[in-house]
Scaffold this active site. Sequence first.
Site, PDB file in Angstrom:
ATOM      1  N   MET A   1     -36.657  17.474   0.277  1.00  0.00           N
ATOM      2  CA  MET A   1     -35.714  16.383   0.577  1.00  0.00           C
ATOM      3  C   MET A   1     -34.364  16.625  -0.093  1.00  0.00           C
ATOM      4  SD  MET A   1     -38.001  12.936   0.903  1.00  0.00           S
ATOM      5  CE  MET A   1     -39.327  13.391  -0.193  1.00  0.00           C
TER       6      MET A   1
ATOM      7  N   TRP B   1       0.816  -1.221   0.000  1.00  0.00           N
ATOM      8  CA  TRP B   1       0.000   0.000   0.000  1.00  0.00           C
ATOM      9  C   TRP B   1       0.848   1.269   0.000  1.00  0.00           C
ATOM     10  CZ3 TRP B   1      -4.595   0.085  -1.661  1.00  0.00           C
ATOM     11  CH2 TRP B   1      -5.468  -0.991  -1.434  1.00  0.00           C
TER      12      TRP B   1
ATOM     13  N   GLU C   1      -3.692   7.226   6.838  1.00  0.00           N
ATOM     14  CA  GLU C   1      -3.145   8.040   7.946  1.00  0.00           C
ATOM     15  C   GLU C   1      -3.871   7.755   9.259  1.00  0.00           C
ATOM     16  OE1 GLU C   1      -1.452   9.111   5.529  1.00  0.00           O
ATOM     17  OE2 GLU C   1       0.163  10.243   6.462  1.00  0.00           O
TER      18      GLU C   1
ATOM     19  N   ALA D   1     -10.566   5.259  10.637  1.00  0.00           N
ATOM     20  CA  ALA D   1     -11.564   5.930  11.485  1.00  0.00           C
ATOM     21  C   ALA D   1     -11.549   5.317  12.890  1.00  0.00           C
ATOM     22  CB  ALA D   1     -12.945   5.804  10.845  1.00  0.00           C
TER      23      ALA D   1
HETATM   24  C1  LIG Z   1      -5.068   4.482  -1.190  1.00  0.00           C
HETATM   25  C2  LIG Z   1      -4.190   4.104  -0.031  1.00  0.00           C
HETATM   26  C3  LIG Z   1      -2.941   4.688   0.085  1.00  0.00           C
HETATM   27  C4  LIG Z   1      -2.086   4.295   1.109  1.00  0.00           C
HETATM   28  N1  LIG Z   1      -0.826   4.830   1.157  1.00  0.00           N
HETATM   29  C5  LIG Z   1       0.046   4.371   2.093  1.00  0.00           C
HETATM   30  C6  LIG Z   1       1.404   4.816   2.106  1.00  0.00           C
HETATM   31  O1  LIG Z   1       1.818   5.658   1.289  1.00  0.00           O
HETATM   32  N2  LIG Z   1       2.251   4.298   3.027  1.00  0.00           N
HETATM   33  C7  LIG Z   1       1.841   3.372   3.939  1.00  0.00           C
HETATM   34  O2  LIG Z   1       2.661   2.939   4.740  1.00  0.00           O
HETATM   35  N3  LIG Z   1       0.558   2.927   3.954  1.00  0.00           N
HETATM   36  C8  LIG Z   1      -0.346   3.404   3.058  1.00  0.00           C
HETATM   37  N4  LIG Z   1      -1.639   2.954   3.052  1.00  0.00           N
HETATM   38  C9  LIG Z   1      -2.039   1.940   4.012  1.00  0.00           C
HETATM   39  C10 LIG Z   1      -2.911   2.496   5.131  1.00  0.00           C
HETATM   40  O3  LIG Z   1      -2.152   3.317   5.963  1.00  0.00           O
HETATM   41  C11 LIG Z   1      -3.494   1.280   5.849  1.00  0.00           C
HETATM   42  O4  LIG Z   1      -4.443   0.704   4.963  1.00  0.00           O
HETATM   43  C12 LIG Z   1      -4.127   1.652   7.162  1.00  0.00           C
HETATM   44  O5  LIG Z   1      -3.152   2.025   8.094  1.00  0.00           O
HETATM   45  C13 LIG Z   1      -4.920   0.481   7.744  1.00  0.00           C
HETATM   46  O6  LIG Z   1      -4.170  -0.682   7.758  1.00  0.00           O
HETATM   47  P1  LIG Z   1      -4.771  -2.031   7.137  1.00  0.00           P
HETATM   48  O7  LIG Z   1      -5.277  -1.734   5.782  1.00  0.00           O
HETATM   49  O8  LIG Z   1      -3.764  -3.093   7.297  1.00  0.00           O
HETATM   50  O9  LIG Z   1      -6.033  -2.339   8.020  1.00  0.00           O
HETATM   51  P2  LIG Z   1      -6.055  -3.091   9.431  1.00  0.00           P
HETATM   52  O10 LIG Z   1      -5.137  -2.428  10.387  1.00  0.00           O
HETATM   53  O11 LIG Z   1      -5.900  -4.547   9.203  1.00  0.00           O
HETATM   54  O12 LIG Z   1      -7.545  -2.782   9.885  1.00  0.00           O
HETATM   55  C14 LIG Z   1      -8.683  -3.482   9.368  1.00  0.00           C
HETATM   56  C15 LIG Z   1      -9.901  -2.983  10.124  1.00  0.00           C
HETATM   57  O13 LIG Z   1      -9.748  -3.276  11.527  1.00  0.00           O
HETATM   58  C16 LIG Z   1      -9.842  -2.081  12.282  1.00  0.00           C
HETATM   59  N5  LIG Z   1      -8.929  -2.131  13.426  1.00  0.00           N
HETATM   60  C17 LIG Z   1      -7.613  -2.465  13.448  1.00  0.00           C
HETATM   61  N6  LIG Z   1      -7.127  -2.381  14.691  1.00  0.00           N
HETATM   62  C18 LIG Z   1      -8.143  -1.958  15.478  1.00  0.00           C
HETATM   63  C19 LIG Z   1      -8.281  -1.666  16.868  1.00  0.00           C
HETATM   64  N7  LIG Z   1      -7.246  -1.769  17.716  1.00  0.00           N
HETATM   65  N8  LIG Z   1      -9.488  -1.264  17.322  1.00  0.00           N
HETATM   66  C20 LIG Z   1     -10.545  -1.135  16.483  1.00  0.00           C
HETATM   67  N9  LIG Z   1     -10.486  -1.401  15.161  1.00  0.00           N
HETATM   68  C21 LIG Z   1      -9.304  -1.807  14.670  1.00  0.00           C
HETATM   69  C22 LIG Z   1      -9.457  -0.950  11.327  1.00  0.00           C
HETATM   70  O14 LIG Z   1      -9.999   0.294  11.742  1.00  0.00           O
HETATM   71  C23 LIG Z   1     -10.068  -1.455  10.027  1.00  0.00           C
HETATM   72  O15 LIG Z   1     -11.427  -1.125  10.006  1.00  0.00           O
HETATM   73  C24 LIG Z   1      -2.519   3.349   2.060  1.00  0.00           C
HETATM   74  C25 LIG Z   1      -3.800   2.801   1.966  1.00  0.00           C
HETATM   75  C26 LIG Z   1      -4.627   3.161   0.936  1.00  0.00           C
HETATM   76  C27 LIG Z   1      -5.991   2.533   0.846  1.00  0.00           C
END
Ligand SMILES: Cc1cc2nc3c(=O)[nH]c(=O)nc-3n(C[C@H](O)[C@H](O)[C@H](O)COP(=O)(O)OP(=O)(O)OC[C@H]3O[C@@H](n4cnc5c(N)ncnc54)[C@H](O)[C@@H]3O)c2cc1C
Length: 393
Positions: free
Chosen positions: A275, A152, A358, A361
Amino acid sequence: MDFDLNEEQLAMERMARNFAEKEIIPNLKKEEFNRELVRKMGELGLFGSAFPEGMGGSASGFLAHSVVCETISTYDSGLRALFNLQAMTVPYAMMEWGCEAVRKKYVKALVSAEKLGCTCFSEPNAGSDIAAIETKVVDKGDHFLINGSKTWISHGTVADYAVVYCTHDRSLKHNGLCAIVVETNQPGWQPHEIPKLGDKASPIAEIGLEDVVAPRANLLGEWGSGFKVAMTALDRGRISVGSGAVGICQACLNASVKYANERVQFGRPIRDYQMVKHLIADMVTYTETARLMVRRGAWLNDQGRPFTREIAVAKYFAGEAAVRAAGWAMEIHGGMGYSLELPVEKYYRDSKLYQVGEGTANIMRLLIADDALGLKKANRPRLKVPGDFRDLS
Ligand SMILES: Cc1cc2nc3c(=O)[nH]c(=O)nc-3n(C[C@H](O)[C@H](O)[C@H](O)COP(=O)(O)OP(=O)(O)OC[C@H]3O[C@@H](n4cnc5c(N)ncnc54)[C@H](O)[C@@H]3O)c2cc1C
């Protein structure tokens, strides 16, 4: 309280708007990475608002950065990522945590977009949980050797310089992390583009790192203090992400007002129906609330005050607002919202990222609630960074 932008900020907003009308709108439909466009943005100084003049910036501040980023995102949210990669999370982190050699070599080149940057937190097994990073760094004396994989990574396929977060000892979790500047023109840097839903102007990569080499001077902060570097970079990154979300909200509102005024059904413009008015009113309210909150976070940063909590609240709300505004814009446009003729479907695709990037939510909710419940204070005294550039004459 002064809610007005100053002359300089207004001038930068105008400059960004004029640039977007001339350079972004004609190519919007292509939805592809455009190196020449990025070069022009850098040349115009769009990434330099928060940087001192000696680093290629205009020293206008973080609020100005937010205003410019929001304006560009109103035209193409896919370009919003640049306001982190050419400003907050890459060169700003280098300026804040890097040694003099790092500042000299990389910061100006990135702010001017002569070179492109990327930032590498995410991995297949480490998303929200940055402390779970598995990419391994070994200290070889005069250089570091890095092995692992990232995913990502925005601009991973095109970047010249990367800030790579890696661990020297996984058992130490947060305390094992290191942030290291890597030059990508080496065989061990192996990026592959991955397709995605929106933000098409900003390519995403998964990256294999095989014996990637970085000189010792490229360590940001201290050995094992990469988590602090990450947290300050992400705080600043949330200014750009929040501003980008506000830009999408404004774009949805602009398109919806135009359509509601023009579209006639049952013999009357649809703006006459309560609406539809309800949706327009909600879009205005969400957009303005998100903007005020994001600008408060940026302004606090300009004052040198802690802003982690405020920018988390702002980024969380602005992300929710963007997704809602895009849904409401689709609704107001009826079938035309689903059509590829109008940009509304693009806003819908692009908006979803703002609930993920970043800090998701949920991660924002955790930070905000832990602070409110007294479990973990979000705003701590400003970190003393090594060789603070603000102290340099
Ligand atoms: C278009 C795009 C650009 C990006 N660019 C970059 C980049 O340049 N560099 C980079 O390093 N990353 C990048 N990312 C990655 C992004 O930072 C991650 O997708 C994000 O941090 C979430 O990590 P994950 O996708 O592994 O989700 P996960 O951490 O696996 O989370 C999955 C779900 O579980 C929830 N969750 C996880 N832990 C908890 C908790 N403790 N309590 C409650 N809920 C939780 C999350 O909120 C989410 O809903 C990018 C992502 C996208 C989509």
